[in-house]
Design an enzyme around this catalytic site. Structure first.
Site, PDB file in Angstrom:
ATOM      1  N   CYS A 110       0.839  -1.199   0.000  1.00 44.14           N
ATOM      2  CA  CYS A 110       0.000   0.000   0.000  1.00 44.14           C
ATOM      3  C   CYS A 110       0.879   1.257   0.000  1.00 44.14           C
ATOM      4  O   CYS A 110       1.765   1.396   0.847  1.00 44.14           O
ATOM      5  CB  CYS A 110      -0.919   0.005   1.217  1.00 44.14           C
ATOM      6  SG  CYS A 110      -1.988   1.465   1.290  1.00 44.14           S
ATOM      7  N   ASP A 121      -2.606  -2.845 -13.855  1.00 49.29           N
ATOM      8  CA  ASP A 121      -3.077  -2.598 -15.230  1.00 49.29           C
ATOM      9  C   ASP A 121      -3.812  -3.784 -15.845  1.00 49.29           C
ATOM     10  O   ASP A 121      -3.782  -3.970 -17.061  1.00 49.29           O
ATOM     11  CB  ASP A 121      -1.915  -2.174 -16.131  1.00 49.29           C
ATOM     12  CG  ASP A 121      -1.363  -0.808 -15.781  1.00 49.29           C
ATOM     13  OD1 ASP A 121      -1.987  -0.102 -14.954  1.00 49.29           O
ATOM     14  OD2 ASP A 121      -0.299  -0.430 -16.312  1.00 49.29           O
TER      15      ASP A 121
END
Length: 337
Positions: free
Chosen positions: A115, A217
């Site tokens: 994160c 992606d």
């Protein structure tokens, strides 16, 4: 037109072994803070029943001091396979939290080491552990010792372009006992900008013997196949591509298993799903669920005539009935055109 090479289809047709646990899908739904609650996971699982789902990440320190399980740890006994993701920098707190996660029904325990958000990294959690590999390894060892289920890690390729250390870091995680690693192909400094560098995921795959899952992606079946071909990864994890589109995990899973593409949902079908999502959030969380639903509703409202206006209206809904009325009106207009 996307195609699956025979070699890739053969490799991905087999169940994935994560330590002593077997998963029948090579496509995972990423943990997403404020998104992957019980309601969202139910929608994703409808289209991807075999896929591993992840809860929102849970703060181990909060569990230690509050001693009350947060709602984000809610797990339906029927939603399998399921992983609970934890974050912190304290091995003992994480070990304790992992035991609670297993008690709640987690099939695996995932440690967030990727994160990029400041409020997480400044306290030593998330991707800041890339700069503290010894602490990261100690965390994995402590959690592995504490629980009977596989322990996995989700991380990034490095802190900055000058600190890409994923190869050494990943080896340390495997040596510490991690049974799978998911690699987001960006640095912490990138956040979610620029392109994911899948080539680094391929390099990780070459140096590890545990499964490597590619992340970053994956917005379409085509992207998933391209990523798997390029990296040789054992599976893919869908993240932002599922925002307002809980169909994606199932689309990728179906293609990898059959070589055939599912028909894409129409705008009406997407809004019908949004309608159900809103209602379920309201039933589950009340008015707080409606407020949380605003962002979901705007994500669904894309790619059709009148979407921009609808998006603006849904972003300010005050109650579930207001949202349902707006969605029903949009559905009727789309069906009439």
């Amino acid at each position: 037109m996307v195609t699956l090479s025979p070699a890739l289809q053969d490799r991905l047709s087999k169940p994935l072994k994560i330590g002593n646990f077997e998963v029948k899908s090579r496509v995972f739904q990423s943990p997403l803070s404020g998104v992957t609650d019980l309601v969202f996971r139910r929608l994703v699982r409808r289209y991807a029943p075999d896929s591993m789902m992840y809860t929102e990440m849970v703060n181990a320190t909060g569990l230690h001091y509050v001693r009350q399980l947060p709602q984000i740890m809610d797990v339906d006994p029927n939603e399998r396979p399921i992983s609970i993701q934890l974050f912190d920098c304290r091995p003992d707190f994480l070990a304790e939290a992992a035991q609670m996660a297993v008690d709640e029904g987690a099939d695996t325990v995932d440690i967030n080491m990727g994160c990029p958000v400041n409020k997480i990294t400044r306290n030593g959690g998330g991707s800041s552990l890339l700069r503290e590999p010894e602490t990261a390894a100690a965390i994995v060892r402590a959690v592995v010792k504490a629980v009977p289920v596989p322990v996995t890690v989700k991380t990034r390729i490095g802190w900055t372009d000058k600190e890409i250390n994923i190869l050494d870091f990943a080896r340390r995680m495997e040596d510490a006992g991690a049974q799978m690693i998911t690699v987001h192909g960006r640095t912490r400094a990138q956040g979610y900008n620029g392109s994911a560098r899948w080539e680094w995921i391929g390099r990780v795959k070459q140096v590890l013997s545990i499964p490597v899952i590619a992340n970053g992606d994956i917005f379409s079946v085509e992207a998933a196949v391209k990523c798997l071909e390029m990296t040789g990864a054992d599976g893919v994890m869908c993240s932002r591509g599922t925002l307002g589109y809980p169909f994606l995990v199932g689309e990728v899973d179906h293609f990898l298993k059959t070589g055939e593409s599912k028909p894409l949902p129409t705008a009406v079908e997407r809004l019908q799903c949004a309608r159900e999502h809103l209602w379920m959030l309201w039933e589950y969380k009340g008015d707080r669920g409606v407020r949380q639903a605003r962002k979901h509703m705007t994500w669904y409202s894309k790619g059709f005539m009148g979407a921009a206006e609808l998006r603006g209206q849904l972003s300010t809904i005050e109650n579930v009935h207001q949202g349902m009325e707006l969605l029903d009106g949009a559905i009727v207009r789309l069906m009439e055109n």
